[in-house]
Design a protein around this motif. Structure first.
Motif, PDB file in Angstrom:
ATOM      1  N   GLU A  90      47.841  15.256 -46.111  1.00 63.06           N
ATOM      2  CA  GLU A  90      48.901  14.284 -45.788  1.00 63.06           C
ATOM      3  C   GLU A  90      48.614  12.910 -46.394  1.00 63.06           C
ATOM      4  O   GLU A  90      49.484  12.303 -47.025  1.00 63.06           O
ATOM      5  CB  GLU A  90      49.050  14.142 -44.268  1.00 63.06           C
ATOM      6  CG  GLU A  90      50.214  13.225 -43.913  1.00 63.06           C
ATOM      7  CD  GLU A  90      50.486  13.137 -42.404  1.00 63.06           C
ATOM      8  OE1 GLU A  90      49.749  13.787 -41.628  1.00 63.06           O
ATOM      9  OE2 GLU A  90      51.429  12.434 -42.023  1.00 63.06           O
ATOM     10  N   ALA A  91      47.364  12.479 -46.264  1.00 63.82           N
ATOM     11  CA  ALA A  91      46.996  11.168 -46.818  1.00 63.82           C
ATOM     12  C   ALA A  91      47.112  11.183 -48.333  1.00 63.82           C
ATOM     13  O   ALA A  91      47.626  10.237 -48.948  1.00 63.82           O
ATOM     14  CB  ALA A  91      45.575  10.813 -46.388  1.00 63.82           C
ATOM     15  N   LYS A 145      55.375  20.465 -45.604  1.00 59.23           N
ATOM     16  CA  LYS A 145      54.733  20.852 -44.342  1.00 59.23           C
ATOM     17  C   LYS A 145      53.557  19.963 -43.979  1.00 59.23           C
ATOM     18  O   LYS A 145      52.971  20.113 -42.915  1.00 59.23           O
ATOM     19  CB  LYS A 145      54.283  22.307 -44.436  1.00 59.23           C
ATOM     20  CG  LYS A 145      55.453  23.270 -44.361  1.00 59.23           C
ATOM     21  CD  LYS A 145      55.007  24.685 -44.222  1.00 59.23           C
ATOM     22  CE  LYS A 145      56.213  25.597 -44.210  1.00 59.23           C
ATOM     23  NZ  LYS A 145      55.828  26.954 -44.609  1.00 59.23           N
ATOM     24  N   THR A 146      53.192  19.076 -44.846  1.00 60.39           N
ATOM     25  CA  THR A 146      52.088  18.179 -44.491  1.00 60.39           C
ATOM     26  C   THR A 146      52.607  16.954 -43.729  1.00 60.39           C
ATOM     27  O   THR A 146      51.830  16.179 -43.200  1.00 60.39           O
ATOM     28  CB  THR A 146      51.337  17.675 -45.745  1.00 60.39           C
ATOM     29  OG1 THR A 146      52.236  16.873 -46.522  1.00 60.39           O
ATOM     30  CG2 THR A 146      50.815  18.813 -46.587  1.00 60.39           C
ATOM     31  N   LEU A 147      53.928  16.782 -43.707  1.00 59.60           N
ATOM     32  CA  LEU A 147      54.499  15.562 -43.112  1.00 59.60           C
ATOM     33  C   LEU A 147      55.248  15.862 -41.818  1.00 59.60           C
ATOM     34  O   LEU A 147      55.768  16.980 -41.636  1.00 59.60           O
ATOM     35  CB  LEU A 147      55.470  14.903 -44.089  1.00 59.60           C
ATOM     36  CG  LEU A 147      54.905  14.532 -45.461  1.00 59.60           C
ATOM     37  CD1 LEU A 147      56.025  14.163 -46.415  1.00 59.60           C
ATOM     38  CD2 LEU A 147      53.913  13.383 -45.328  1.00 59.60           C
ATOM     39  N   SER A 148      55.321  14.855 -40.995  1.00 56.22           N
ATOM     40  CA  SER A 148      56.120  15.016 -39.779  1.00 56.22           C
ATOM     41  C   SER A 148      57.584  15.108 -40.195  1.00 56.22           C
ATOM     42  O   SER A 148      57.967  14.571 -41.233  1.00 56.22           O
ATOM     43  CB  SER A 148      55.922  13.810 -38.860  1.00 56.22           C
ATOM     44  OG  SER A 148      56.525  12.687 -39.459  1.00 56.22           O
ATOM     45  N   SER A 149      58.400  15.774 -39.403  1.00 56.65           N
ATOM     46  CA  SER A 149      59.783  16.005 -39.832  1.00 56.65           C
ATOM     47  C   SER A 149      60.548  14.687 -39.976  1.00 56.65           C
ATOM     48  O   SER A 149      61.370  14.532 -40.873  1.00 56.65           O
ATOM     49  CB  SER A 149      60.507  16.956 -38.895  1.00 56.65           C
ATOM     50  OG  SER A 149      60.515  16.397 -37.614  1.00 56.65           O
ATOM     51  N   GLU A 150      60.213  13.692 -39.138  1.00 56.16           N
ATOM     52  CA  GLU A 150      60.920  12.408 -39.257  1.00 56.16           C
ATOM     53  C   GLU A 150      60.580  11.740 -40.594  1.00 56.16           C
ATOM     54  O   GLU A 150      61.450  11.287 -41.309  1.00 56.16           O
ATOM     55  CB  GLU A 150      60.538  11.430 -38.126  1.00 56.16           C
ATOM     56  CG  GLU A 150      60.978  11.833 -36.742  1.00 56.16           C
ATOM     57  CD  GLU A 150      60.030  12.857 -36.137  1.00 56.16           C
ATOM     58  OE1 GLU A 150      58.810  12.759 -36.395  1.00 56.16           O
ATOM     59  OE2 GLU A 150      60.512  13.761 -35.426  1.00 56.16           O
ATOM     60  N   GLU A 155      50.305   5.314 -40.929  1.00 55.47           N
ATOM     61  CA  GLU A 155      49.137   6.162 -40.657  1.00 55.47           C
ATOM     62  C   GLU A 155      49.560   7.630 -40.597  1.00 55.47           C
ATOM     63  O   GLU A 155      50.619   7.953 -40.062  1.00 55.47           O
ATOM     64  CB  GLU A 155      48.501   5.762 -39.311  1.00 55.47           C
ATOM     65  CG  GLU A 155      47.676   4.489 -39.374  1.00 55.47           C
ATOM     66  CD  GLU A 155      46.505   4.608 -40.341  1.00 55.47           C
ATOM     67  OE1 GLU A 155      45.735   5.583 -40.193  1.00 55.47           O
ATOM     68  OE2 GLU A 155      46.392   3.749 -41.248  1.00 55.47           O
ATOM     69  N   PRO A 156      48.737   8.562 -41.095  1.00 53.81           N
ATOM     70  CA  PRO A 156      49.094   9.989 -41.039  1.00 53.81           C
ATOM     71  C   PRO A 156      49.315  10.461 -39.594  1.00 53.81           C
ATOM     72  O   PRO A 156      48.671   9.970 -38.668  1.00 53.81           O
ATOM     73  CB  PRO A 156      47.877  10.679 -41.641  1.00 53.81           C
ATOM     74  CG  PRO A 156      47.193   9.640 -42.439  1.00 53.81           C
ATOM     75  CD  PRO A 156      47.484   8.336 -41.789  1.00 53.81           C
TER      76      PRO A 156
END
Lengths: 249, 506
Positions: free
Chosen positions: B208-209, B257-262, B347-348
Motif C-alpha cells: 500500500e505504501a 486491493k491494496t487500498l481501502s475502498s474509499e 497514512e496507509p
C-alpha cells in the motif's frame, strides 16, 4: 618538402626583401614555411623582429644536424611561418665547412630532417660564391636569382651561369627574375628586353622599383602588412603564384 | 612544442589589467575585438545538451548552428521555426529529428560572446605569446572570462612569464574549454524534468505504501508538463502529462486491493477527471501529427477535401487548447490536485492482506497472473473471433507492460527488458489494429454535420476505406503474434524471473 634559395653573387639586389615577402605569401597560401636566414647581417630576421641566438658557434651546429636547427626556430607573428634567425658566426661558414669536412651536401643533410614539420624552406643567402654557395645549390630545388636590369647585374648573372656549368649543376634549378625594375629608365627597359630574349626561363613577373620595399625596414614587416593595395605588394604576390606553379609543376 | 593552455578568471579581466600584471619588458596589445549574440536552444528535456551537443542561434547573422562531434553546416534561423521539419532538409534537420522527434526547440538562454585576441609583445614589438579572451555576458548568466594562452615557438621563456603574470589575476587553469564549458561556467542551468525510471523501491516495502508513493511521483512528474501545455510549446507536453496520469491511474487500478475502498474510489474518480480534460486535445493532436500519413493514402483528387478537413481540425484544436489552458489555470483544478496529493499522503489503512504484502512478492504474483490471463485469452482468439476480444487482449497486454516497466528495478532491469521486447511485438500489432479503428471512428465523427462539403465527405470516406483495409491486414497478423508471445520459451522466461522461491517470497 621543397627548398627554395634566394641567391645572388651581388649584394643589394633585393634578395632579403624577396625572401621575406615570398615566405610570407607561401605561409599565407598554406605552406608550412621556414625562413632560414643564412646571411650573417640578419636582415630577414630583422624584418620579422626575431633575434639572433646567443649561443656561440651555432653556425657549426647548424651544418651538423637538423636537431640543432630546430632548436633555433622562432615562430613569426604570421600563421605557418617560422624563422631561423641569422647569427654572427655565419660569417665563417666557409671556415666551418673546411673544419667539418669539405662535403658539398652538409646543408642538404641538415635540412632533410625538417620535412616532417615544413612544406617549404626558404633560404636567404649571403652574397658569396663559395663552399657555402655550393652547399646551397646542392640543398635547393629552386635557386631564385633576383636581377636588377642593369649591365653590372647582367654580368654577375652570367658569372653564376658559368659557375653552374663548370660545376655541373643543373641549370634548370635557376629561376632568375627582375627586381628594382624602373620602367622610366631606358637602360632598365633595354637590358630587361635583351635578357628576356636571351634567357627564356626568366620569370614573367618582375618586382618594380618601389619605396614600399624600402619601407620594410621602417615597419619591420612584409609589405602586405603596411601597403596592401600597392604595386610592390601585388607584384610579390604575382611572383609567388608563378613560383608556386613551378614548385608544384 | 607546448600547446595552448586554458584558464578561467574568477573575476572579469581586461587587457589593461593583464598588461599591468606583466613585467615591464612585455606589453599587451588588443588585436581586434568582436562580439556576437548567442541564443542557446533546446527542448524541455534538454535532449540536445544531454547528448553532448549544443544548438545555438546567432540572431544577427540569422544562423542556426548545431555543434556535435562532427561538423555540420549551419542553416538560416528564424524564431518562428521550432521543429526540425520547419528547417531546410539536410544534416542539421536530420540530426534534430533524431534528437528531438516531436519536441520543439526553444530559447533557454541568451547571451553575448565577446572574443578579444591579444598579443603579448616584447620591446621589438614581436609577438611572443598569444592570448584569446572569451567573455560571456548574459541576462540570466553572470559574466565570466576564459583565456586561451598559446606559446610561440622559440619564446618559451616569455610564455612562462605571461602565465606567471596571469596567475596573479585570480585565474585557475582548466583542462580546455568549448562553448558548452563556457556556458556551464557562466551559470547556464540545465534543468531537465525529473523523469527517473527508478522509484528506489524496497522489495520488502508493504504494497500500500509503495503504490501510493509511486502514484504520487507520477502525478508530480505529470505536473511538470503543465506550463508547456499552457504555452503550447509542442504536443509532447500534453502527451507526457497524460501518460503519467494514465500510468498513475493504471497502477491504482492494478493494485486496487491494496487500498481501502474509499481511497480507491476517490483516487480512481479524480485521476480519471484529471486525464479526461485533455482527451479532445490529444485526439486532435494525433490526427494533425499524422497529416502526411493520411495524405499519402489518398489520390490527388481527394486532397482538396482533405485540406478542408485539416483546416477544420486545426480550428477545433485551437478551441480545445483554450479550454485545457483555462481549466489548468482554474482554482478548481488546483484544488483537485491538492486533494489527490492529500489522498496519496494519507497514512496507509492496512485494511487488506494485500496492503501489507511485500511489494516484490505481490508484483511477482500479479505479473504471472497477468501473463496467464493473456495466454488464456489469447488462446481462444482465432481469425473469426470478434474484434472486441482483440481489443480486450490489447488492454490486458498494456497492463502487463505497465507492471513490467514500473517494477523492473525489483527483478533486474536487463532481464525484464528482454520480456518487454517479446511483449512489444504483440503490442505493436494490437496497437496498430486499435489505432486504425480509433482513426476510423474519429473520421466518421468528422463526417457528421450540415456544413460538411461533398469534397470533405469524399476524402473522409476514401480514407476510411483505406484504413479499414489496413486494419484487416493487421488483424490477420494477430494470431501469429499471440502464438509467439505465449510460446513455451517465453513462458519459461516469465517463470524464471517471477516465480519467487519461498525464501524470497517470505
Amino acid at each position: 618538402m621543397k627548398v627554395l634559395a634566394c641567391y645572388s653573387i651581388k649584394g643589394g639586389v633585393g634578395k632579403t626583401a624577396s625572401a621575406v615577402n615570398l615566405a610570407y605569401w607561401a605561409a599565407k597560401s598554406g605552406y608550412r614555411t621556414l625562413l632560414l636566414d643564412l646571411d650573417s647581417q640578419g636582415a630577414s630576421s630583422f624584418y620579422f623582429r626575431v633575434k639572433s641566438p646567443v649561443k656561440k658557434n651555432w653556425g657549426k651546429r647548424l651544418l651538423k644536424a637538423y636537431g640543432e636547427v630546430l632548436k633555433q626556430v622562432k615562430e613569426s607573428d604570421y600563421k605557418n611561418l617560422d624563422v631561423v634567425p641569422a647569427h654572427l658566426s655565419f660569417r665563417n661558414f666557409d671556415i666551418l665547412l673546411d673544419e667539418i669536412g669539405k662535403r658539398k651536401n652538409r646543408l642538404s643533410q641538415a635540412l632533410k630532417g625538417l620535412k616532417k614539420e615544413y612544406d617549404l624552406i626558404i633560404l636567404d643567402c649571403p652574397p658569396t660564391i663559395s663552399r657555402l654557395a655550393e652547399n646551397i645549390f646542392n640543398a635547393s630545388d629552386i635557386v631564385l636569382v633576383p636581377v636588377i636590369p642593369t649591365t653590372l647585374s647582367e654580368r654577375t648573372f652570367e658569372q653564376l651561369l658559368k659557375f653552374f656549368k663548370q660545376q655541373d649543376y643543373s641549370r634548370k634549378k635557376l629561376l632568375p627574375f627582375f627586381t628594382m625594375a624602373d620602367g622610366r629608365k631606358q637602360l632598365h627597359r633595354e637590358t630587361a628586353t635583351a635578357m628576356r630574349k636571351r634567357y627564356k626561363y626568366f620569370l614573367k613577373h618582375a618586382i618594380p622599383y618601389s619605396t614600399d620595399v624600402e619601407k620594410m625596414g621602417k615597419y619591420r614587416a612584409p609589405i602586405d602588412i603596411f601597403a596592401r593595395g600597392r604595386l610592390a605588394n601585388k607584384s610579390y604576390f604575382a611572383l609567388w603564384k608563378e613560383i608556386e606553379s613551378k614548385l608544384e609543376g | 612544442m607546448t600547446s595552448a593552455t586554458y584558464w578561467k578568471f574568477t573575476t572579469a579581466v581586461t587587457p589593461a589589467e593583464i598588461e599591468q600584471a606583466l613585467p615591464k619588458k612585455l606589453r599587451c596589445r588588443v588585436l581586434e575585438k568582436s562580439s556576437r549574440g548567442l541564443i542557446v536552444l533546446d527542448d524541455f528535456h534538454w535532449h540536445i545538451w544531454q547528448s553532448g551537443g549544443l544548438l545555438t542561434a546567432d540572431p544577427q547573422q540569422g544562423l542556426l548552428n548545431l555543434s556535435i562531434a562532427k561538423e555540420i553546416p549551419t542553416v538560416p534561423y528564424s524564431p518562428e521555426n521550432r521543429f526540425w521539419w520547419q528547417l531546410p532538409s539536410g544534416a542539421l534537420s536530420d540530426h534534430l529529428r533524431e534528437l528531438l522527434d516531436l519536441h520543439a526547440f526553444v530559447p533557454k538562454a541568451e547571451c553575448r560572446l565577446i572574443s578579444e585576441p591579444l598579443a603579448i609583445i616584447n620591446s621589438d614589438e614581436k609577438i611572443v605569446t598569444r592570448v584569446k579572451l572569451l567573455t560571456l555576458n548574459g541576462e540570466n548568466l553572470p559574466s565570466s572570462t576564459f583565456a586561451e594562452i598559446s606559446p610561440l615557438r622559440g619564446y618559451g621563456d616569455d610564455y612562462t612569464v605571461t602565465l606567471q603574470a596571469l596567475s596573479l589575476l585570480s585565474s585557475v587553469e582548466v583542462e580546455s574549454f568549448d562553448l558548452r564549458t563556457l556556458l556551464l561556467a557562466g551559470g547556464l542551468h540545465i534543468d531537465p524534468p525529473d523523469e527517473k525510471d527508478s522509484f528506489l523501491l524496497n522489495p520488502a516495502e508493504p504494497a500500500e505504501a509503495a503504490i501510493c508513493k509511486m502514484a504520487k511521483r507520477m502525478l508530480v512528474t505529470a505536473r511538470q508538463y503543465e506550463q508547456g501545455i499552457v504555452e503550447d510549446i509542442d504536443t509532447e507536453f500534453v502527451h507526457q502529462y497524460r501518460v503519467n496520469i494514465r500510468k498513475s491511474r493504471s497502477l491504482i487500478s492494478l493494485f486496487k486491493k491494496t487500498l481501502s475502498s474509499e481511497r480507491l474510489q476517490a483516487l480512481k474518480t479524480e485521476l480519471k477527471v484529471l486525464g479526461s480534460r485533455t482527451n479532445d486535445l490529444r485526439d486532435l493532436d494525433v490526427f494533425l501529427l499524422d497529416e502526411d500519413y493520411y495524405r499519402e493514402m489518398l489520390p490527388a483528387e481527394l486532397q482538396t477535401g482533405m485540406t478542408q478537413v485539416f483546416t477544420r481540425i486545426k480550428r477545433r484544436r485551437t478551441m480545445a487548447l483554450k479550454k485545457v489552458v483555462a481549466s489548468l489555470q482554474d482554482d478548481a483544478y488546483q484544488a483537485e490536485v491538492d486533494h489527490l496529493f492529500e489522498l496519496f499522503d494519507t497514512e496507509p489503512d492496512w485494511l487488506s492482506k494485500q496492503s501489507q504484502m511485500p511489494i516484490q512478492q505481490l508484483v511477482a504474483k500479479k505479473v504471472l497472473a497477468q501473463y496467464q490471463r493473456i495466454c488464456a485469452n489469447g488462446d481462444i482468439i482465432d481469425e473469426q473471433t470478434p474484434d472486441e476480444a482483440v481489443h480486450d487482449l490489447r488492454i490486458e497486454c498494456k497492463k502487463l507492460r505497465y507492471l513490467l516497466e514500473l517494477f523492473s528495478e525489483l527483478f533486474g532491469k536487463k532481464k525484464v527488458k528482454q520480456l518487454i521486447r517479446h511483449l512489444k511485438g504483440l503490442q505493436d500489432n494490437l496497437g496498430r489494429f486499435n489505432d486504425f479503428s480509433v482513426q476510423r471512428e474519429f473520421l466518421s465523427g468528422l463526417g457528421i454535420g450540415k456544413t460538411i462539403s461533398a469534397e470533405q465527405l469524399a476524402s473522409i470516406n476514401g480514407l476510411t476505406a483505406v484504413l479499414f483495409n489496413k486494419q484487416l491486414h493487421e488483424r490477420s497478423l494477430v494470431v501469429a503474434n499471440i502464438d509467439k508471445f505465449t510460446a513455451p520459451g517465453v513462458r519459461d522466461e516469465f517463470q524464471q524471473i517471477f516465480a519467487l522461491s519461498d525464501e524470497e517470497s517470505s
